[in-house]
Write a protein that holds these residues in place. Structure first.
Motif, PDB file in Angstrom:
ATOM      1  N   ALA A 111       0.841  -1.207   0.000  1.00  0.00           N
ATOM      2  CA  ALA A 111       0.000   0.000   0.000  1.00  0.00           C
ATOM      3  C   ALA A 111       0.874   1.255   0.000  1.00  0.00           C
ATOM      4  O   ALA A 111       0.628   2.209  -0.750  1.00  0.00           O
ATOM      5  N   ALA A 112       1.906   1.258   0.833  1.00  0.00           N
ATOM      6  CA  ALA A 112       2.791   2.435   0.916  1.00  0.00           C
ATOM      7  C   ALA A 112       3.452   2.675  -0.442  1.00  0.00           C
ATOM      8  O   ALA A 112       3.535   3.812  -0.927  1.00  0.00           O
ATOM      9  N   ASP A 113       3.885   1.590  -1.076  1.00  0.00           N
ATOM     10  CA  ASP A 113       4.552   1.687  -2.361  1.00  0.00           C
ATOM     11  C   ASP A 113       3.596   2.253  -3.426  1.00  0.00           C
ATOM     12  O   ASP A 113       3.985   3.072  -4.260  1.00  0.00           O
ATOM     13  N   ALA A 114       2.341   1.830  -3.353  1.00  0.00           N
ATOM     14  CA  ALA A 114       1.363   2.278  -4.349  1.00  0.00           C
ATOM     15  C   ALA A 114       1.150   3.787  -4.265  1.00  0.00           C
ATOM     16  O   ALA A 114       0.830   4.436  -5.255  1.00  0.00           O
ATOM     17  N   LEU A 115       1.312   4.353  -3.062  1.00  0.00           N
ATOM     18  CA  LEU A 115       1.154   5.806  -2.907  1.00  0.00           C
ATOM     19  C   LEU A 115       2.504   6.530  -2.863  1.00  0.00           C
ATOM     20  O   LEU A 115       2.579   7.689  -2.510  1.00  0.00           O
ATOM     21  N   ARG A 116       3.565   5.770  -3.139  1.00  0.00           N
ATOM     22  CA  ARG A 116       4.935   6.280  -3.144  1.00  0.00           C
ATOM     23  C   ARG A 116       5.330   6.864  -1.784  1.00  0.00           C
ATOM     24  O   ARG A 116       6.037   7.858  -1.692  1.00  0.00           O
ATOM     25  N   TYR A 117       4.802   6.262  -0.706  1.00  0.00           N
ATOM     26  CA  TYR A 117       5.299   6.606   0.625  1.00  0.00           C
ATOM     27  C   TYR A 117       6.614   5.872   0.811  1.00  0.00           C
ATOM     28  O   TYR A 117       6.854   4.834   0.206  1.00  0.00           O
ATOM     29  N   GLU A 118       7.434   6.406   1.728  1.00  0.00           N
ATOM     30  CA  GLU A 118       8.722   5.760   1.952  1.00  0.00           C
ATOM     31  C   GLU A 118       8.530   4.363   2.538  1.00  0.00           C
ATOM     32  O   GLU A 118       9.198   3.411   2.185  1.00  0.00           O
ATOM     33  N   ARG A 119       7.603   4.266   3.503  1.00  0.00           N
ATOM     34  CA  ARG A 119       7.339   2.960   4.117  1.00  0.00           C
ATOM     35  C   ARG A 119       5.957   2.985   4.747  1.00  0.00           C
ATOM     36  O   ARG A 119       5.373   4.056   4.943  1.00  0.00           O
ATOM     37  N   ALA A 120       5.464   1.765   5.077  1.00  0.00           N
ATOM     38  CA  ALA A 120       4.153   1.665   5.729  1.00  0.00           C
ATOM     39  C   ALA A 120       4.263   2.177   7.160  1.00  0.00           C
ATOM     40  O   ALA A 120       5.285   1.996   7.800  1.00  0.00           O
ATOM     41  N   GLU A 121       3.205   2.839   7.627  1.00  0.00           N
ATOM     42  CA  GLU A 121       3.188   3.246   9.035  1.00  0.00           C
ATOM     43  C   GLU A 121       2.571   2.117   9.833  1.00  0.00           C
ATOM     44  O   GLU A 121       1.390   1.815   9.685  1.00  0.00           O
ATOM     45  N   ILE A 122       3.363   1.488  10.676  1.00  0.00           N
ATOM     46  CA  ILE A 122       2.874   0.405  11.530  1.00  0.00           C
ATOM     47  C   ILE A 122       2.857   0.931  12.967  1.00  0.00           C
ATOM     48  O   ILE A 122       3.886   1.412  13.467  1.00  0.00           O
ATOM     49  N   LEU A 123       1.697   0.873  13.608  1.00  0.00           N
ATOM     50  CA  LEU A 123       1.554   1.443  14.955  1.00  0.00           C
ATOM     51  C   LEU A 123       1.487   0.346  16.004  1.00  0.00           C
ATOM     52  O   LEU A 123       0.904  -0.721  15.784  1.00  0.00           O
ATOM     53  N   GLY A 139      -5.830  -7.557  22.714  1.00  0.00           N
ATOM     54  CA  GLY A 139      -5.630  -8.577  21.689  1.00  0.00           C
ATOM     55  C   GLY A 139      -4.998  -8.061  20.408  1.00  0.00           C
ATOM     56  O   GLY A 139      -4.769  -8.822  19.469  1.00  0.00           O
ATOM     57  N   VAL A 140      -4.716  -6.755  20.342  1.00  0.00           N
ATOM     58  CA  VAL A 140      -4.126  -6.168  19.125  1.00  0.00           C
ATOM     59  C   VAL A 140      -2.611  -6.114  19.282  1.00  0.00           C
ATOM     60  O   VAL A 140      -2.106  -5.621  20.305  1.00  0.00           O
ATOM     61  N   ALA A 141      -1.891  -6.602  18.291  1.00  0.00           N
ATOM     62  CA  ALA A 141      -0.429  -6.537  18.346  1.00  0.00           C
ATOM     63  C   ALA A 141       0.094  -5.330  17.569  1.00  0.00           C
ATOM     64  O   ALA A 141       1.111  -4.741  17.938  1.00  0.00           O
ATOM     65  N   ALA A 142      -0.586  -4.964  16.491  1.00  0.00           N
ATOM     66  CA  ALA A 142      -0.115  -3.853  15.647  1.00  0.00           C
ATOM     67  C   ALA A 142      -1.231  -3.424  14.698  1.00  0.00           C
ATOM     68  O   ALA A 142      -2.212  -4.142  14.508  1.00  0.00           O
ATOM     69  N   ALA A 143      -1.035  -2.240  14.128  1.00  0.00           N
ATOM     70  CA  ALA A 143      -1.992  -1.731  13.138  1.00  0.00           C
ATOM     71  C   ALA A 143      -1.238  -1.105  11.979  1.00  0.00           C
ATOM     72  O   ALA A 143      -0.196  -0.471  12.179  1.00  0.00           O
ATOM     73  N   ALA A 144      -1.750  -1.298  10.774  1.00  0.00           N
ATOM     74  CA  ALA A 144      -1.260  -0.522   9.635  1.00  0.00           C
ATOM     75  C   ALA A 144      -2.117   0.727   9.566  1.00  0.00           C
ATOM     76  O   ALA A 144      -3.356   0.646   9.625  1.00  0.00           O
ATOM     77  N   TYR A 145      -1.462   1.872   9.453  1.00  0.00           N
ATOM     78  CA  TYR A 145      -2.163   3.161   9.506  1.00  0.00           C
ATOM     79  C   TYR A 145      -2.082   3.843   8.145  1.00  0.00           C
ATOM     80  O   TYR A 145      -0.998   3.993   7.582  1.00  0.00           O
ATOM     81  N   GLU A 146      -3.240   4.246   7.631  1.00  0.00           N
ATOM     82  CA  GLU A 146      -3.296   5.021   6.386  1.00  0.00           C
ATOM     83  C   GLU A 146      -3.950   6.359   6.714  1.00  0.00           C
ATOM     84  O   GLU A 146      -5.179   6.439   6.876  1.00  0.00           O
ATOM     85  N   PRO A 147      -3.155   7.420   6.826  1.00  0.00           N
ATOM     86  CA  PRO A 147      -3.712   8.713   7.242  1.00  0.00           C
ATOM     87  C   PRO A 147      -4.823   9.222   6.319  1.00  0.00           C
ATOM     88  O   PRO A 147      -5.773   9.858   6.770  1.00  0.00           O
ATOM     89  N   ALA A 148      -4.734   8.939   5.011  1.00  0.00           N
ATOM     90  CA  ALA A 148      -5.739   9.476   4.071  1.00  0.00           C
ATOM     91  C   ALA A 148      -6.954   8.564   3.951  1.00  0.00           C
ATOM     92  O   ALA A 148      -7.899   8.874   3.225  1.00  0.00           O
ATOM     93  N   GLY A 149      -6.953   7.431   4.631  1.00  0.00           N
ATOM     94  CA  GLY A 149      -8.120   6.552   4.589  1.00  0.00           C
ATOM     95  C   GLY A 149      -9.310   7.217   5.263  1.00  0.00           C
ATOM     96  O   GLY A 149      -9.163   8.182   6.014  1.00  0.00           O
TER      97      GLY A 149
END
Ligand code: FAD
Length: 400
Positions: A111-123, A139-149
């Motif tokens: 996803a990050a690559d498709a928007l030409r972000y440097e890397r995915a934001e993992i929270l 129960g959550v270990a991590a989240a992928a974050y898309e600010p423009a979503g």
């Protein structure tokens, strides 16, 4: 009495897909275009009931690429399409448990690559809570974050597409059920409708859950099955206010198997699981108390305030599902027939790109198999169901 008896193209289905394709064909100057719907455009099918969630995160790269091409259109709707699609940037989170963090990173990177972000934001969980205090992270270990979503209003989106298409000369023919695509010497010649015949060398079937019956006599048989899926709506003060203690994102939670988004400032929409057995001949049945109760139980594990929130509405609609839960897009059957259906509960967010690319193929190749090829649409060809070349997730989750 039907007076629109000849056209350069007929689009069957006035949901978001048919509306977007009609608009794009008109922009390309295809000529006289008729958009037929058996009911009212933008009101009859899945589009009018959709949650409108916008995200890039998927388990198969082709979906990510189409949504990445679509998101900027939602963001710049007024300039690019005209009107208002109701886009709201809430941020999107994909939540996973400990077993799927590596998968999350892999899909996030696509996803990050498709928007030409440097890397995915993992929270990490504490970062998730500080951004969206309305969420529990149990129960959550991590989240992928898309600010423009975020989300858009699907009905408003389709209405504005139809309005822009009309301004370009498209005729929206409502209450016009297409019974049969009509063929002459191996090529499409038009359609038979409940109100008469319309001649045209090109027919686009964007008929959603209603599928391909108008082309069945031409040997087109897609495995599209209608399903009923729904949403419930709760009053949740502050859910859509960034900075509020109740703030939540647009979210898919793989640990529980649920999804939700804020609606305006003080409400929440959340998904109610699908029911595979439906009869398209009947009006869509309202969601039952049991169905909504199960969804409330699931979502309140992630958004605790839902457990005591007032429910203010529900809605359900039919969408067409294929075996790999991806749409069929491309020429099929006689020359001049083009399919764009079976969006399997996820078609809204990719509609702008699907329409843009499908219209290019149609204009360049006249909807003849193999004549014009947009690489981003290649994985979605209707013929894959026969060849067995289905789309398979590169990295999948427990529920998604
Ligand atoms: C409750 C729910 C939540 C959803 N949430 C999301 C989400 O968050 N994000 C996302 O991306 N997607 C979501 N979706 C899926 C998305 O809304 C659909 O995939 C998309 O709207 C499909 O659009 P469509 O134009 O193909 O179909 P539809 O909107 O169903 O339109 C098809 C149209 O074709 C017409 N038609 C059919 N046959 C004929 C005929 N023979 N003659 C004339 N007219 C005909 C019908 O009347 C209908 O208007 C959701 C769907 C539902 C129901």
């Amino acid at each position: 009495m039907n007076r629109n008896r000849t056209a350069d193209a007929i689009v069957v289905g006035g949901g978001v897909i048919g509306a977007a394709i009609a608009h794009r064909l008109a922009l390309a100057g295809l000529g006289r275009i008729v958009l037929c719907d058996q009911g009212r455009v933008a009101a009859q099918g899945a589009t009018a009931r959709s949650g409108g969630l916008l995200r890039l995160h998927h388990t198969a790269a082709p979906d990510t690429l189409l949504t990445a091409r679509s998101l900027p259109v939602f963001e710049q709707w007024t300039e690019r399409i005209g009107g208002d699609c109701g886009y709201r940037r809430t941020g999107f989170l994909m939540l996973v448990g400990p077993d799927h963090v590596e998968t999350l990173r892999a899909n996030g990177a696509v996803a990050a690559d498709a928007l030409r972000y440097e890397r995915a934001e993992i929270l990490a969980p504490d970062e998730i809570r500080s951004l969206y205090p309305g969420l529990s992270t149990e129960g959550v270990a991590a989240a992928a974050y898309e600010p423009a979503g975020g989300y858009a209003d699907p009905a408003a989106t389709a209405v504005s597409l139809v309005a822009s298409a009309r301004r370009l000369g498209v005729i929206a023919s409502e209450g016009t059920r297409v019974e049969r695509v009509w063929e002459r010497n191996g090529s499409v010649a038009g359609v038979h409708t409940g109100t008469g015949r319309i001649e045209a060398p090109l027919v686009v079937l964007a008929s959603g859950a209603w599928g391909d019956p108008p082309a069945a006599h031409l040997g087109v048989h897609l495995p599209v099955v209608p399903r009923r899926i729904g949403l419930a709506q709760a009053r949740l003060p502050g859910a859509g206010r960034r900075g509020s203690d109740a703030s939540v994102p647009t979210c898919i939670d793989d640990t529980i198997g649920c999804y939700f988004r804020p609606e305006a400032l003080d409400q929440l929409y959340f998904g109610v699981p699908s029911n595979p057995e439906v009869d398209l001949g009947q009006d869509v049945a309202p969601l039952t108390d049991d169905e909504v109760g199960a969804a409330v139980q699931a979502v309140s594990r992630r958004v605790p305030a839902v457990a005591t929130a007032e429910l203010v509405g529900t809605r359900a609609g039919y969408d067409g599902y294929t075996p790999d839960k991806r749409p069929a897009i491309g020429p099929a059957g006689p020359d001049g027939l083009y399919l764009a259906l079976g969006f399997s509960g996820g078609g809204f967010k990719m509609a702008p790109a699907v329409a843009e690319l499908a219209a290019q193929e149609i204009c360049e190749g006249g909807a003849v198999l193999g004549k014009a090829v947009q690489p981003l649409l290649e994985p979605y060809r209707p013929q894959r169901f026969e060849s067995g070349n289905l789309i398979t997730p590169e990295a999948s989750y427990a529920h998604m």
